[in-house]
Design a protein around this motif. Structure first.
Motif, PDB file in Angstrom:
ATOM      1  N   TRP A  54       0.836  -1.206   0.000  1.00 27.63           N
ATOM      2  CA  TRP A  54       0.000   0.000   0.000  1.00 27.63           C
ATOM      3  C   TRP A  54       0.873   1.259   0.000  1.00 27.63           C
ATOM      4  CZ3 TRP A  54      -0.843   3.480   4.249  1.00 27.63           C
ATOM      5  CH2 TRP A  54      -1.876   4.411   4.029  1.00 27.63           C
ATOM      6  N   LEU A  55       1.929   1.263   0.792  1.00 23.25           N
ATOM      7  CA  LEU A  55       2.821   2.415   0.851  1.00 23.25           C
ATOM      8  C   LEU A  55       3.566   2.634  -0.467  1.00 23.25           C
ATOM      9  CD1 LEU A  55       4.306   1.934   4.441  1.00 23.25           C
ATOM     10  CD2 LEU A  55       2.761   3.767   3.687  1.00 23.25           C
ATOM     11  N   ARG A  59      -1.408   4.336  -1.856  1.00 18.22           N
ATOM     12  CA  ARG A  59      -1.975   4.939  -0.659  1.00 18.22           C
ATOM     13  C   ARG A  59      -3.398   5.438  -0.848  1.00 18.22           C
ATOM     14  NH1 ARG A  59       3.237   8.298   1.418  1.00 18.22           N
ATOM     15  NH2 ARG A  59       4.650   6.574   1.318  1.00 18.22           N
TER      16      ARG A  59
END
Length: 154
Positions: A54-55, A59
């Protein structure tokens, strides 16, 4: 076959391979720890991987989960925990091959019923005897597999 469909086949095959390998690995960890320690570690390590991905990738807002409808769709993670536990237990008791064969048969049957009934937001599919016959042949294959070679060589 188009590229989109072919990629789906490749991803499904990779998924099946990873599920089998993961089940064997999780069962090995369980033998050295416990069912709950192993399953908890699997879920925790999956969370870490998802957070890292996700990072790196985008995001998207976590708050978008509040907009998911119907809310029961959010239970996938809970079901995932039970999948981990049941795969570990079945592999421990039946071995990887028999366990995965039964898991796949149940996936085929339940997925077809979900499609036929249009459950969980899926489009309702038409009934085809050929698909029922295909599932029955798969079940027959599992029965033959279970009956053959019962002697374990160690």
């Amino acid at each position: 076959m188009g590229g989109f469909f072919m990629w789906g086949i490749i991803v499904a095959l990779i998924s099946g391979l990873l599920m089998s390998v993961q089940g064997v690995m999780n069962t090995g960890v369980t033998k050295q720890t416990s069912l709950w320690v192993s399953a908890g570690f699997v879920q925790f390590s999956a969370l870490i991987v998802c957070i890292i991905a996700w990072l790196i990738t985008g995001r998207e807002s976590i708050s978008s989960l509040a907009k998911v409808s119907p809310k029961y769709m959010l239970l996938g993670g809970v079901i995932g925990a039970f999948i981990t536990i049941t795969v570990i237990e079945s592999m421990k008791r039946l071995g990887p091959a028999k366990s995965v064969m039964l898991i796949v048969i149940m996936q085929i049957v339940s997925a077809y019923v979900i499609e036929l009934m249009g459950i969980l937001g899926t489009d309702k599919a038409k009934f085809y005897w050929g698909k029922v016959i295909g599932a029955a042949i798969a079940v027959a294959g599992v029965i033959i597999f279970f009956m053959c070679g019962e002697k374990n060589i160690k």
